[in-house]
Design a protein around this motif. Structure first.
Motif, PDB file in Angstrom:
ATOM      1  N   SER A  27       3.404  33.593 -44.263  1.00 46.08           N
ATOM      2  CA  SER A  27       4.639  34.360 -44.489  1.00 46.08           C
ATOM      3  C   SER A  27       4.381  35.856 -44.421  1.00 46.08           C
ATOM      4  O   SER A  27       5.181  36.615 -43.841  1.00 46.08           O
ATOM      5  CB  SER A  27       5.251  33.987 -45.848  1.00 46.08           C
ATOM      6  OG  SER A  27       5.686  32.657 -45.847  1.00 46.08           O
ATOM      7  N   ASN A  29       1.946  37.346 -42.771  1.00 47.88           N
ATOM      8  CA  ASN A  29       1.660  37.694 -41.369  1.00 47.88           C
ATOM      9  C   ASN A  29       2.930  37.774 -40.547  1.00 47.88           C
ATOM     10  O   ASN A  29       3.092  38.668 -39.705  1.00 47.88           O
ATOM     11  CB  ASN A  29       0.715  36.663 -40.760  1.00 47.88           C
ATOM     12  CG  ASN A  29      -0.734  36.847 -41.192  1.00 47.88           C
ATOM     13  OD1 ASN A  29      -1.074  37.810 -41.876  1.00 47.88           O
ATOM     14  ND2 ASN A  29      -1.588  35.918 -40.806  1.00 47.88           N
ATOM     15  N   CYS A  30       3.843  36.843 -40.776  1.00 49.57           N
ATOM     16  CA  CYS A  30       5.101  36.851 -40.017  1.00 49.57           C
ATOM     17  C   CYS A  30       5.959  38.050 -40.394  1.00 49.57           C
ATOM     18  O   CYS A  30       6.615  38.651 -39.526  1.00 49.57           O
ATOM     19  CB  CYS A  30       5.853  35.548 -40.253  1.00 49.57           C
ATOM     20  SG  CYS A  30       5.109  34.116 -39.431  1.00 49.57           S
ATOM     21  N   ALA A  33       4.569  40.931 -38.519  1.00 48.15           N
ATOM     22  CA  ALA A  33       4.948  40.865 -37.101  1.00 48.15           C
ATOM     23  C   ALA A  33       6.393  41.320 -36.917  1.00 48.15           C
ATOM     24  O   ALA A  33       6.704  42.077 -35.985  1.00 48.15           O
ATOM     25  CB  ALA A  33       4.760  39.441 -36.580  1.00 48.15           C
ATOM     26  N   LYS A  34       7.256  40.878 -37.807  1.00 49.75           N
ATOM     27  CA  LYS A  34       8.669  41.262 -37.719  1.00 49.75           C
ATOM     28  C   LYS A  34       8.835  42.772 -37.882  1.00 49.75           C
ATOM     29  O   LYS A  34       9.609  43.412 -37.155  1.00 49.75           O
ATOM     30  CB  LYS A  34       9.475  40.520 -38.780  1.00 49.75           C
ATOM     31  CG  LYS A  34      10.967  40.762 -38.715  1.00 49.75           C
ATOM     32  CD  LYS A  34      11.694  39.907 -39.744  1.00 49.75           C
ATOM     33  CE  LYS A  34      13.203  40.082 -39.650  1.00 49.75           C
ATOM     34  NZ  LYS A  34      13.905  39.200 -40.629  1.00 49.75           N
ATOM     35  N   GLY A  40       6.520  36.791 -32.055  1.00 48.68           N
ATOM     36  CA  GLY A  40       5.782  35.586 -32.403  1.00 48.68           C
ATOM     37  C   GLY A  40       4.320  35.850 -32.642  1.00 48.68           C
ATOM     38  O   GLY A  40       3.806  36.955 -32.401  1.00 48.68           O
ATOM     39  N   ASP A  70      10.740  33.551 -40.849  1.00 50.34           N
ATOM     40  CA  ASP A  70      11.319  34.903 -40.921  1.00 50.34           C
ATOM     41  C   ASP A  70      11.691  35.424 -39.529  1.00 50.34           C
ATOM     42  O   ASP A  70      11.535  36.604 -39.232  1.00 50.34           O
ATOM     43  CB  ASP A  70      10.337  35.852 -41.616  1.00 50.34           C
ATOM     44  CG  ASP A  70      10.992  37.122 -42.140  1.00 50.34           C
ATOM     45  OD1 ASP A  70      12.236  37.131 -42.304  1.00 50.34           O
ATOM     46  OD2 ASP A  70      10.273  38.115 -42.378  1.00 50.34           O
ATOM     47  N   ILE A  72      10.200  34.811 -36.762  1.00 53.00           N
ATOM     48  CA  ILE A  72       9.022  34.941 -35.896  1.00 53.00           C
ATOM     49  C   ILE A  72       8.594  33.555 -35.434  1.00 53.00           C
ATOM     50  O   ILE A  72       8.394  32.647 -36.245  1.00 53.00           O
ATOM     51  CB  ILE A  72       7.861  35.629 -36.636  1.00 53.00           C
ATOM     52  CG1 ILE A  72       8.225  37.068 -36.979  1.00 53.00           C
ATOM     53  CG2 ILE A  72       6.584  35.588 -35.816  1.00 53.00           C
ATOM     54  CD1 ILE A  72       8.489  37.963 -35.787  1.00 53.00           C
ATOM     55  N   ARG A  73       8.450  33.381 -34.126  1.00 56.18           N
ATOM     56  CA  ARG A  73       8.000  32.101 -33.583  1.00 56.18           C
ATOM     57  C   ARG A  73       6.535  31.898 -33.945  1.00 56.18           C
ATOM     58  O   ARG A  73       5.689  32.776 -33.695  1.00 56.18           O
ATOM     59  CB  ARG A  73       8.182  32.098 -32.065  1.00 56.18           C
ATOM     60  CG  ARG A  73       7.594  30.884 -31.351  1.00 56.18           C
ATOM     61  CD  ARG A  73       8.356  29.592 -31.635  1.00 56.18           C
ATOM     62  NE  ARG A  73       8.043  28.576 -30.635  1.00 56.18           N
ATOM     63  CZ  ARG A  73       7.045  27.680 -30.746  1.00 56.18           C
ATOM     64  NH1 ARG A  73       6.264  27.702 -31.817  1.00 56.18           N
ATOM     65  NH2 ARG A  73       6.862  26.802 -29.781  1.00 56.18           N
ATOM     66  N   VAL A  74       6.241  30.766 -34.550  1.00 56.02           N
ATOM     67  CA  VAL A  74       4.872  30.430 -34.936  1.00 56.02           C
ATOM     68  C   VAL A  74       4.357  29.348 -33.989  1.00 56.02           C
ATOM     69  O   VAL A  74       4.839  28.215 -33.991  1.00 56.02           O
ATOM     70  CB  VAL A  74       4.796  29.948 -36.398  1.00 56.02           C
ATOM     71  CG1 VAL A  74       3.365  29.529 -36.745  1.00 56.02           C
ATOM     72  CG2 VAL A  74       5.286  31.038 -37.347  1.00 56.02           C
ATOM     73  N   TYR A 203      -2.775  40.954 -43.167  1.00 55.16           N
ATOM     74  CA  TYR A 203      -1.463  41.109 -42.524  1.00 55.16           C
ATOM     75  C   TYR A 203      -1.284  42.451 -41.835  1.00 55.16           C
ATOM     76  O   TYR A 203      -0.550  42.548 -40.831  1.00 55.16           O
ATOM     77  CB  TYR A 203      -0.350  40.856 -43.537  1.00 55.16           C
ATOM     78  CG  TYR A 203      -0.112  41.972 -44.531  1.00 55.16           C
ATOM     79  CD1 TYR A 203       0.809  42.988 -44.265  1.00 55.16           C
ATOM     80  CD2 TYR A 203      -0.781  42.005 -45.758  1.00 55.16           C
ATOM     81  CE1 TYR A 203       1.042  44.006 -45.176  1.00 55.16           C
ATOM     82  CE2 TYR A 203      -0.558  43.005 -46.664  1.00 55.16           C
ATOM     83  CZ  TYR A 203       0.350  44.017 -46.379  1.00 55.16           C
ATOM     84  OH  TYR A 203       0.568  45.025 -47.282  1.00 55.16           O
TER      85      TYR A 203
END
Length: 250
Positions: A27, A29-30, A33-34, A40, A70, A72-74, A203
């Motif tokens: 979470s 990390n995403c 990224a966002k 992603g 969130d 973001i494509r995982v 992160y």
């Protein structure tokens, strides 16, 4: 726009606390990224050959995760360890088949006889022939000498990718810059497709590849060869991958 002003939309090499020696959750990390405007990331935990790494069944367990966190494509994947020159891996082919993206790496602290250039090269070539392996991790590492020309030609033949790992530009992998530059120039010469990755273990590292992007600008590397620069381009590679694997069962 210069590459140094861009962030790849997909980070293809990230770790969470499941890897045993990383410090952030999926979470976190995403969310990072966002915040960078990315689309992603590949979840590529360390496999069990590394002390404290994820269990061998982690690709099976990852199937319980949602495709988006969130927004973001995982992409579910693994960084599998190359254990020796006999080409043994620490994740079975059965579990590798569950992954969307697979990195195969040599980690110097656990790899025997890594000074043997010919043997290292032969092992990397065999990894590129594995249908489930998509990319070699940090293969520019000068402490694992290998024949870049042979690797690039085999990667092209197999339709595989090569990684430009941002840690090779930092103190984390000291002394790598001359080798990395040669690696990049050979990829440029042969128009070999690459991914620029952070190898994030915290992160704040996710998508943070500015040093590598600046180096690619300096070496005039073609942006169209960076597969993860856009989500569309990365998804197109994954479609290729699926068709390649499906063809093997026919």
């Amino acid at each position: 726009m210069q590459l140094s002003e861009m962030t790849p939309e997909i980070d293809t090499h990230t770790h969470t606390v499941i890897s045993g020696h990383a410090w952030s959750t999926l979470s976190e990390n995403c969310a990072a990224a966002k915040a960078r405007g990315m689309k992603g990331l590949c979840l590529t935990e360390h496999a069990p050959g590394i002390e404290g790494g994820a269990p061998s069944f982690i690709p099976h367990s990852q199937r319980m995760l949602p495709d988006f966190v969130d927004g973001i494509r995982v992409y579910k994947g693994i960084e599998v360890n190359i254990l020796d020159h006999a080409n043994h891996l620490d994740i079975s082919q059965e579990y590798l088949s569950f992954c969307e993206f697979v990195i195969a790496s040599i980690h110097t602290h656990m790899f025997p006889e890594r000074a043997n250039r010919d043997a290292n090269t032969a092992t990397y070539l065999e990894m590129l022939r594995n249908p489930y392996v998509d990319i070699l991790g940090h293969a520019d590492d000068p402490t694992v000498p290998c024949d870049f020309e042979a690797m690039i030609l085999e990667a092209k033949k197999q339709g595989k990718l090569l990684e430009l790992n941002n840690n090779s530009t930092t103190a984390h992998r000291p002394g790598s810059l001359p080798s990395l530059e040669q690696y990049i120039l050979r990829c440029k010469q042969h128009r070999q497709r690459v991914c620029v990755s952070s190898d994030a273990h915290f992160y704040t590292m996710v998508g943070n590849v500015s040093p590598m992007m600046a180096l690619l600008d300096e070496l005039e590397f073609p942006s169209e060869l960076i597969v993860n620069l856009t989500k569309e381009r990365f998804d197109a590679y994954l479609k290729e991958r699926g068709e390649r694997i499906a063809a093997l069962s026919q």
